[in-house]
Every structure is written in structure tokens, then in C-alpha cells.
Design a protein around this motif. Structure first.
Motif, PDB file in Angstrom:
ATOM      1  N   GLY A   1     -13.527   2.539  -9.964  1.00 14.45           N
ATOM      2  CA  GLY A   1     -12.521   3.338 -10.645  1.00 14.45           C
ATOM      3  C   GLY A   1     -11.692   4.194  -9.711  1.00 14.45           C
ATOM      4  N   PRO A   2     -10.490   4.571 -10.154  1.00 17.44           N
ATOM      5  CA  PRO A   2      -9.575   5.341  -9.290  1.00 17.44           C
ATOM      6  C   PRO A   2     -10.082   6.742  -8.972  1.00 17.44           C
ATOM      7  CG  PRO A   2      -8.684   5.109 -11.516  1.00 17.44           C
ATOM      8  CD  PRO A   2      -9.866   4.215 -11.441  1.00 17.44           C
ATOM      9  N   HIS A   3     -10.804   7.370  -9.895  1.00 17.09           N
ATOM     10  CA  HIS A   3     -11.310   8.715  -9.628  1.00 17.09           C
ATOM     11  C   HIS A   3     -12.276   8.718  -8.458  1.00 17.09           C
ATOM     12  CE1 HIS A   3     -14.735   6.996 -11.626  1.00 17.09           C
ATOM     13  NE2 HIS A   3     -15.436   8.105 -11.521  1.00 17.09           N
ATOM     14  N   ALA A   4     -13.164   7.693  -8.428  1.00 14.24           N
ATOM     15  CA  ALA A   4     -14.160   7.600  -7.360  1.00 14.24           C
ATOM     16  C   ALA A   4     -13.503   7.314  -6.019  1.00 14.24           C
ATOM     17  CB  ALA A   4     -15.178   6.514  -7.696  1.00 14.24           C
ATOM     18  N   LEU A   5     -12.496   6.450  -6.013  1.00 19.00           N
ATOM     19  CA  LEU A   5     -11.868   6.085  -4.753  1.00 19.00           C
ATOM     20  C   LEU A   5     -10.952   7.193  -4.233  1.00 19.00           C
ATOM     21  CD1 LEU A   5     -11.199   2.324  -5.494  1.00 19.00           C
ATOM     22  CD2 LEU A   5     -12.882   3.290  -3.918  1.00 19.00           C
ATOM     23  N   ALA A   6     -10.380   7.984  -5.135  1.00 16.95           N
ATOM     24  CA  ALA A   6      -9.626   9.157  -4.679  1.00 16.95           C
ATOM     25  C   ALA A   6     -10.571  10.132  -3.983  1.00 16.95           C
ATOM     26  CB  ALA A   6      -8.926   9.826  -5.853  1.00 16.95           C
ATOM     27  N   LYS A   7     -11.746  10.318  -4.553  1.00 16.30           N
ATOM     28  CA  LYS A   7     -12.754  11.173  -3.925  1.00 16.30           C
ATOM     29  C   LYS A   7     -13.268  10.535  -2.636  1.00 16.30           C
ATOM     30  CE  LYS A   7     -14.078  14.441  -5.605  1.00 16.30           C
ATOM     31  NZ  LYS A   7     -13.650  15.858  -5.497  1.00 16.30           N
ATOM     32  N   ALA A   8     -13.319   9.203  -2.614  1.00 13.66           N
ATOM     33  CA  ALA A   8     -13.771   8.506  -1.413  1.00 13.66           C
ATOM     34  C   ALA A   8     -12.836   8.786  -0.244  1.00 13.66           C
ATOM     35  CB  ALA A   8     -13.846   6.999  -1.675  1.00 13.66           C
ATOM     36  N   TYR A   9     -11.523   8.800  -0.510  1.00 16.57           N
ATOM     37  CA  TYR A   9     -10.603   9.113   0.587  1.00 16.57           C
ATOM     38  C   TYR A   9     -10.789  10.542   1.066  1.00 16.57           C
ATOM     39  CZ  TYR A   9      -6.670  10.019   3.513  1.00 16.57           C
ATOM     40  OH  TYR A   9      -5.923  10.395   4.588  1.00 16.57           O
ATOM     41  N   ARG A  10     -11.132  11.445   0.163  1.00 16.31           N
ATOM     42  CA  ARG A  10     -11.384  12.817   0.574  1.00 16.31           C
ATOM     43  C   ARG A  10     -12.521  12.871   1.592  1.00 16.31           C
ATOM     44  NH1 ARG A  10     -14.045  16.821   1.650  1.00 16.31           N
ATOM     45  NH2 ARG A  10     -13.792  18.902   0.811  1.00 16.31           N
TER      46      ARG A  10
ATOM     47  N   ARG B   1     -15.277  16.822   8.988  1.00 16.70           N
ATOM     48  CA  ARG B   1     -16.678  17.231   9.141  1.00 16.70           C
ATOM     49  C   ARG B   1     -17.655  16.097   8.860  1.00 16.70           C
ATOM     50  NH1 ARG B   1     -16.115  21.823   4.753  1.00 16.70           N
ATOM     51  NH2 ARG B   1     -15.162  19.985   3.784  1.00 16.70           N
ATOM     52  N   ASP B   2     -17.149  15.012   8.299  1.00 21.61           N
ATOM     53  CA  ASP B   2     -18.024  13.899   7.937  1.00 21.61           C
ATOM     54  C   ASP B   2     -18.229  12.970   9.127  1.00 21.61           C
ATOM     55  OD1 ASP B   2     -19.221  12.458   5.398  1.00 21.61           O
ATOM     56  OD2 ASP B   2     -18.249  10.906   6.592  1.00 21.61           O
ATOM     57  N   SER B   3     -19.462  12.486   9.301  1.00 25.28           N
ATOM     58  CA  SER B   3     -19.772  11.636  10.451  1.00 25.28           C
ATOM     59  C   SER B   3     -20.142  10.214  10.044  1.00 25.28           C
ATOM     60  CB  SER B   3     -20.937  12.244  11.240  1.00 25.28           C
ATOM     61  OG  SER B   3     -22.108  12.297  10.429  1.00 25.28           O
ATOM     62  N   ASP B   4     -19.817   9.826   8.806  1.00 26.91           N
ATOM     63  CA  ASP B   4     -20.267   8.524   8.303  1.00 26.91           C
ATOM     64  C   ASP B   4     -19.097   7.620   7.920  1.00 26.91           C
ATOM     65  OD1 ASP B   4     -22.466   6.878   7.799  1.00 26.91           O
ATOM     66  OD2 ASP B   4     -22.468   7.343   5.661  1.00 26.91           O
ATOM     67  N   THR B   5     -17.969   7.810   8.592  1.00 28.78           N
ATOM     68  CA  THR B   5     -16.753   7.096   8.205  1.00 28.78           C
ATOM     69  C   THR B   5     -16.907   5.582   8.262  1.00 28.78           C
ATOM     70  OG1 THR B   5     -15.386   8.934   8.972  1.00 28.78           O
ATOM     71  CG2 THR B   5     -14.304   6.798   8.703  1.00 28.78           C
ATOM     72  N   GLU B   6     -17.512   5.069   9.317  1.00 33.61           N
ATOM     73  CA  GLU B   6     -17.641   3.614   9.470  1.00 33.61           C
ATOM     74  C   GLU B   6     -18.427   3.013   8.316  1.00 33.61           C
ATOM     75  OE1 GLU B   6     -16.222   1.592  11.565  1.00 33.61           O
ATOM     76  OE2 GLU B   6     -15.175   3.217  12.603  1.00 33.61           O
TER      77      GLU B   6
ATOM     78  N   SER C   1     -18.552   0.149   2.917  1.00 29.94           N
ATOM     79  CA  SER C   1     -18.893   0.164   1.496  1.00 29.94           C
ATOM     80  C   SER C   1     -17.653   0.026   0.625  1.00 29.94           C
ATOM     81  CB  SER C   1     -19.617   1.473   1.159  1.00 29.94           C
ATOM     82  OG  SER C   1     -19.873   1.569  -0.219  1.00 29.94           O
ATOM     83  N   TYR C   2     -16.585   0.744   0.953  1.00 24.97           N
ATOM     84  CA  TYR C   2     -15.373   0.701   0.136  1.00 24.97           C
ATOM     85  C   TYR C   2     -14.640  -0.634   0.289  1.00 24.97           C
ATOM     86  CZ  TYR C   2     -16.263   5.741   0.527  1.00 24.97           C
ATOM     87  OH  TYR C   2     -16.843   6.990   0.537  1.00 24.97           O
ATOM     88  N   ASN C   3     -14.987  -1.400   1.328  1.00 25.62           N
ATOM     89  CA  ASN C   3     -14.362  -2.694   1.606  1.00 25.62           C
ATOM     90  C   ASN C   3     -15.088  -3.840   0.904  1.00 25.62           C
ATOM     91  OD1 ASN C   3     -12.646  -4.587   3.009  1.00 25.62           O
ATOM     92  ND2 ASN C   3     -14.318  -4.965   4.453  1.00 25.62           N
TER      93      ASN C   3
END
Length: 337
Positions: A180-189, A195-200, A205-207
Motif C-alpha cells: 500500500g501507498p501509506h507503507a511505502l511513503a513511510k518506507a521512503y522516510r 540515522r538509519d543504517s539498514d538502507t541496503e 525488501s522494497y524491491n
């Protein structure tokens, strides 16, 4: 003035029915004001959610005249003005204006305008919407950010989790795996958070399949109904750009689709559909199953004379190529979705 409210009422596991109420309302009254008056003065059994009444909590999201919105934000005057531009099915002008209210879509109804938002919250949890635990283990100092780093979080930080975008999502309607769009908008945040170290791992996961960003149909409904201008589709596109910058064309069909499309437009001004199928589905002749899957379609096209034997570049190809390369250079990306 008198306004007719047609409310779609529905007990759990039952068929919906339309119940009509007449409310004496002012133009400035919100839809929530009118629903409160119906409940307090006419029918105490009417069920709907509400809380802050100030466009902060997102509790009162519902479908108002066919679009998902906050009942505390929309008022009678603006809604009736909007309806004047929409002809009635019978082509008649109602002497008493009507407003139709229904529960949000893509979620089962509990009662009347109250829906079960379990899937909404479960899909939000699926994208891990919190700064990674590895980052939180740094004990020496607080998590400092520059004003520029913090500004990248402003737009997505405005989301109040009302469910309007989720309710209107075409992709969610046909693909239950899409988060859903709400989750993916938060995912981009999360992706944008310095401060996040888990980008890769997040991008992996999002791919994945169509449950992540590639499941989006880009219909723009989520952007059009968002009461806080979060623009979920814009955030989904930003994640795609991050994925494309980290991946090669042969990593997945979704990635090849974007890269090959741009490459072919740069080469010929428009898409050579013969090459598009072979490179995307057939993975540059490396995917035997993909090539076999293309065979029936290719045969039908040949039989109907719709398979072009040659390809002619469009006029202005060089200008188109220059435009795309200029955008890529400006954005510092190898590709844009």
C-alpha cells in the motif's frame, strides 16, 4: 439549508443498505458536524470513528461522494460546490442537495462507516517503519542531523495514517500482497533518514516482487486524496530511483523494464517493442523461459500483421536523448522512473 445525507450502512458480514437523513446545515459545517447531529438527534445507532476534529488524528476518514477524505476537514459548502460540476446519472437537478457517505475501501466493514484496519497496520509493520536497531545502539551522543538532512523527512512525516490513500489504491484492490501507498511513503522516510543504517536491506525488501514499489500502478489516486500532501506516489518513485541506482538491469524484470524503456527511447525516440520484449522478458536472450513465454504473443502478432519487421526512429530523437541525459545529469542518477 436542508441537506440530504445518504449513508451507506452495513452490519458486519451483511449487505450494505442506503439510509437517508435530512440535516439542517450551514455551509461552514463539516461533514463530521453533520454526522454528529445525525447520531445525537436522529439515530444513535449510526457508527463512525472520530477523535480530534482538527485534521490531526486521521480517525474520521471515510468516502465522501465517492472519494476518501477526512470528515472533519471537508465542509458542506465546498462539497456541494464540487458536486455542482458532476452531473447526476439521471441528468436532473435535485431541489435538495445530497451528500453520500460510505466506509473506506480495501478494508472489510465492521459496522456502518467503521472498517477493520488490520491489513493497513500489518502492511505498515511489514516495511519496518522505525530507525534500525544498529543505529540505536550508538551510545556516545544523541542522533544529530543537519537541517538539510532533517528536511528530507518533513513531507513523509506529515502522514497521519488516516487510510485515505490505502482506500483508493487500485493496486491494493487487485493485489493483496501489495503493502500500500501509506507503507511505502513511510518506507521512503526510512530510506531518507540519515540515522538509519539498514538502507541496503530495506531496498532489497522494497524491491521484492509486486508487494513493494513495483506493485504500484501509478494511478495518482493516493496523491489526489491525501489530506496532508504527503504525495505517496512521489515517495514511491524516490524509492524506485534509489533501487535503480543500486541495481543492474539483469537483477530483475522490474528493473529491466525501467532501464530498457529509457535506453530504447534515448536510442530511437520511442520504444522499439521488438527489442523491449526480448530485453525485458527475455533478459537479453538469457532467460529461456521468458523467451518461450513470448512465443505465443509473437506468433499471434505475425499472423495478424502486427509484428513490425523494421524500426524507424522518431523525429527529434536527438533532442529527446539530450533531454533525458540532461535530467539524469541534473539529478545525479543513471535513470529516472
Amino acid at each position: 439549508m436542508e441537506v440530504i445525507f445518504k449513508i451507506i450502512r452495513q452490519p458486519e458480514n451483511s449487505s450494505p443498505v442506503v439510509q437517508t437523513y435530512v440535516v439542517a446545515a450551514e455551509s461552514s459545517n463539516t461533514i463530521l458536524d453533520c454526522l454528529n447531529r445525525i447520531k445525537w438527534e436522529q439515530d444513535g445507532t449510526l457508527a463512525f470513528r472520530k477523535n480530534c476534529r482538527n485534521t490531526i488524528c486521521g480517525s474520521c476518514a471515510m468516502r465522501i461522494n465517492g472519494r476518501s477524505a477526512l470528515a472533519c476537514k471537508e465542509n458542506v459548502g465546498s462539497e456541494l460546490a464540487r458536486l455542482q460540476n458532476i452531473p447526476s446519472p439521471e441528468g436532473k437537478v435535485n431541489t435538495i442537495p445530497e451528500i453520500t457517505v460510505a466506509p473506506l475501501g480495501n478494508m472489510p466493514v465492521i459496522k456502518d462507516l467503521v472498517v477493520d484496519m488490520s491489513s493497513f497496520w500489518n502492511n505498515l509493520e511489514a516495511i519496518a517503519p522505525y530507525v534500525s536497531t544498529a543505529a540505536r545502539q550508538i551510545p556516545e551522543r544523541e542522533f544529530l542531523q543537519t537541517p538539510q538532512e532533517r528536511s528530507r523527512l518533513d513531507q513523509t512525516g506529515n502522514c497521519i495514517m488516516c487510510g485515505a490513500c490505502y482506500s483508493e489504491c487500485n493496486a491494493r484492490e487487485v493485489d493483496p500482497s501489495f503493502v500500500g501507498p501509506h507503507a511505502l511513503a513511510k518506507a521512503y522516510r526510512m530510506v531518507a533518514d540519515s540515522r538509519d543504517s539498514d538502507t541496503e536491506n530495506r531496498l532489497e525488501s522494497y524491491n521484492e516482487g509486486t508487494k513493494g514499489v513495483w506493485g504500484c500502478t501509478r494511478c495518482l489516486y493516493c496523491d489526489s486524496v491525501c489530506p496532508m500532501d504527503v504525495a505517496p506516489l512521489e515517495q514511491i518513485t524516490k524509492i524506485k530511483q534509489e533501487i535503480l541506482a543500486h541495481k543492474q538491469a539483469n537483477d530483475s524484470r522490474s528493473i529491466r523494464h525501467r532501464k530498457v524503456l529509457i535506453d530504447l527511447v534515448k536510442e530511437g525516440g520511442w520504444i522499439d517493442e521488438r527489442q523491449f520484449g526480448l530485453q525485458v522478458v527475455g533478459n537479453y536472450f538469457k532467460d529461456l523461459k521468458g523467451l518461450i513465454a513470448l512465443a505465443p504473443l509473437g506468433l499471434r502478432m505475425l499472423c495478424r500483421g502486427k509484428f513490425p519487421l523494421s524500426f524507424e526512429s522518431s523525429q527529434g530523437t536527438s533532442q529527446m536523448r539530450s533531454l533525458i541525459e540532461s535530467v539524469e545529469k541534473e539529478k545525479g542518477l543513471g535513470i529516472r522512473d
